[in-house]
Design a protein around this motif. Structure first.
Motif, PDB file in Angstrom:
ATOM      1  N   THR A 289       0.929  -1.218  -0.052  1.00 14.92           N
ATOM      2  CA  THR A 289       0.070  -0.045   0.107  1.00 14.92           C
ATOM      3  C   THR A 289       0.927   1.151  -0.150  1.00 14.92           C
TER       4      THR A 289
ATOM      5  N   ASP B 181      -4.659   0.093  -3.477  1.00 19.72           N
ATOM      6  CA  ASP B 181      -3.857  -1.201  -3.182  1.00 19.72           C
ATOM      7  C   ASP B 181      -3.644  -2.100  -4.139  1.00 19.72           C
TER       8      ASP B 181
ATOM      9  N   ARG C 220      -3.799  -2.157   5.797  1.00 17.34           N
ATOM     10  CA  ARG C 220      -4.757  -3.084   4.943  1.00 17.34           C
ATOM     11  C   ARG C 220      -5.097  -4.101   6.067  1.00 17.34           C
TER      12      ARG C 220
END
Length: 491
Positions: free
Chosen positions: A104, A126, A158
């Motif tokens: 990310t 992402d 995430r």
């Protein structure tokens, strides 16, 4: 009469303005060694490599020669030449020790210093789990068993990070590590346990100084709370979960260089879960204060001098050694045993066999008449580096005990006492001002890009004066691996 100017070694670099490839050289000017280069369009540039500092190894003696070892499965062709064909191309001279997977570019901080320029409002999406799976499969094909660091941005943004860790572990890689600012790990006591259960070994924890004042120029502040208190919570939670922690400090001359001794002592006080302290002089790519061409800079040897001056009871110049894996000018390291003084103060005792086992016999204080060390096969240096990092930076219980057929190096790593050891290391990344293509070719830290290529860390992040990247579109997937590397044309 001043000492003459003498060229020590010739190589190639890039122009920091246009990124064309140009000739460069290491030049001795009196007792100072500088890296100097000239672009026919944009003029001359130089950066100090070794300033006069009594007691440090001589530039000419700081060597660890290696026999190149080329990729068994190169992913790009050598078309334009280094540094424009990375993939890796057939001319790359070292294997992968650590592969970085950027999961990310989102972040819950907006640090003044960020190599990835993460945390802005316009970050790309992402990578999907399918894209990450393809990257891991490709990595397993070309570099089976290497160590993997999940990076960003901030990977803990995430929610599927445990699933990503499981995917890495399922493919049989060595160390599985997360590069983190520690905020979520500090705020959620159970989060470290979840990551450990998923298969995480180690946290590469951003930790730039012993207190908030030292960190603020690089990281800013947290509204209403202490950033370093939150990071200390992260260390405590990781220790309780059985994760190894490596404290990672980015160093700026005007910010935290004067606090190195305090930082090292703090790392020791935090206990055996902190496996080591890793130092990184600020490289100017991504987001950084000041100007690329004029801002104060630190070299590998500046950091060593500061450590020895500020913590002489812990570190001496003869403790550290050049790397057995990457280029000699890229890093130094030392391995210590933890000790406790009569007053309870934590201390260090050098483990001489740590240097000989990890990187082969070498001495940075070699007498001038002595022969250079026998070159180490680059592939063997990479193997040892991977094993060493996996053994010393992982949490308890991850290190397999080798059988009787294992080599001496494996048996050294498996001896009792890993938790009582402490690694001190420094890595000097290259930016557009000091990039040396020989160092690039010897790089063992490679970023796995979504298009399937593997690019040395410094080239992956490299930016010109105007911010343009040598390898742009860092998170953009491609339908297939390109046949040749990209990059600007060169003269």
């Amino acid at each position: 009469m001043s000492d003459p100017v003498r060229t020590l070694h010739r190589t190639q670099s890039v122009c920091p303005v246009c990124l064309r490839r140009i000739d460069a050289a290491y030049v001795r000017e009196g007792e100072t060694v500088v890296f100097r280069k000239t672009c026919p369009q944009h003029g001359s540039f130089s950066v100090p490599v070794l300033r006069r500092t009594d007691g440090l190894p001589a530039f000419e003696d700081w060597q660890r020669p290696k026999t190149p070892s080329y990729p068994a499965r190169p992913l790009t062709e050598a078309a334009q030449g280094c540094p424009f064909d990375c993939g890796l191309c057939p001319g790359h001279a070292q294997h992968t020790c650590t592969a970085l997977l950027e999961v990310t570019l989102r972040c819950d901080m907006a640090c003044p210093v960020c190599y990835a320029a993460a945390g802005t409002a316009d970050v790309p999406p992402d990578p999907s789990p399918d894209v990450l799976a393809r990257q891991l499969d490709r990595l397993r094909e070309v570099s089976p068993g290497c160590n993997v660091q999940l990076s960003g941005g901030e990977p803990t943004r995430r929610d599927d990070l445990p699933d990503i860790i499981r995917a890495v572990r399922a493919r049989g890689f060595g160390l599985v590590q997360v590069n983190s600012n520690g905020l979520r790990l500090g705020r959620e006591a159970s989060y470290a346990v979840r990551l450990r259960e998923a298969g995480l070994d180690s946290v590469y924890l951003q930790w730039d100084g012993p207190d908030d004042a030292a960190c603020a120029p690089l990281r800013g502040t947290l509204p209403g709370e202490s950033l370093m208190a939150r990071k200390a919570d992260a260390v405590r939670h990781c220790a309780a979960a059985g994760l190894g922690v490596v404290l990672v400090a980015t160093l700026m001359p005007e910010a935290n260089l004067s606090r190195l001794g305090d930082l090292l002592r703090q790392a020791l006080r935090l206990g055996p879960a902190v496996r080591g302290l890793h130092l990184q002089p600020l490289s100017r790519f991504g987001r950084y204060p000041g100007e690329l061409l004029t801002a104060p800079r630190l070299s590998l040897f500046d950091v060593l001098a500061a450590l020895c001056a500020q913590a002489p009871e812990l570190v001496r110049p003869e403790h550290v050694h050049p790397p057995g894996c990457e280029h000699s000018l890229c890093s130094f390291s030392a391995v210590y045993a933890r000790e406790t003084g009569p007053d309870g103060t934590p201390g260090l005792r050098l483990l001489a066999d740590g240097a000989s086992s990890c990187c082969g016999p070498t001495s940075p204080t070699r007498p001038a008449a002595a022969p250079l060390p026998v070159p180490l096969e680059a592939a063997e240096g990479a193997r040892r580096s991977r094993q060493f990092v996996a053994a010393h930076w992982a949490g308890a219980g991850r290190m397999p005990v080798p059988d009787a057929a294992a080599d001496d190096f494996s048996r050294f790593l498996a001896r009792a006492g890993v938790e009582r050891r402490f690694t001190l290391s420094c890595m000097a990344f290259q930016d557009a001002l000091d990039l040396d293509v020989e160092r690039v070719r010897g790089c063992c830290i490679h970023v796995m890009r979504p298009d399937g290529r593997m690019v040395p860390f410094c080239l992956h992040n490299l930016t010109a004066v105007d911010g343009s990247m040598l390898y742009p579109d860092r998170l953009r997937p491609a339908p297939s691996v390109p046949e040749t590397g990209g990059g600007p044309s060169h003269a």
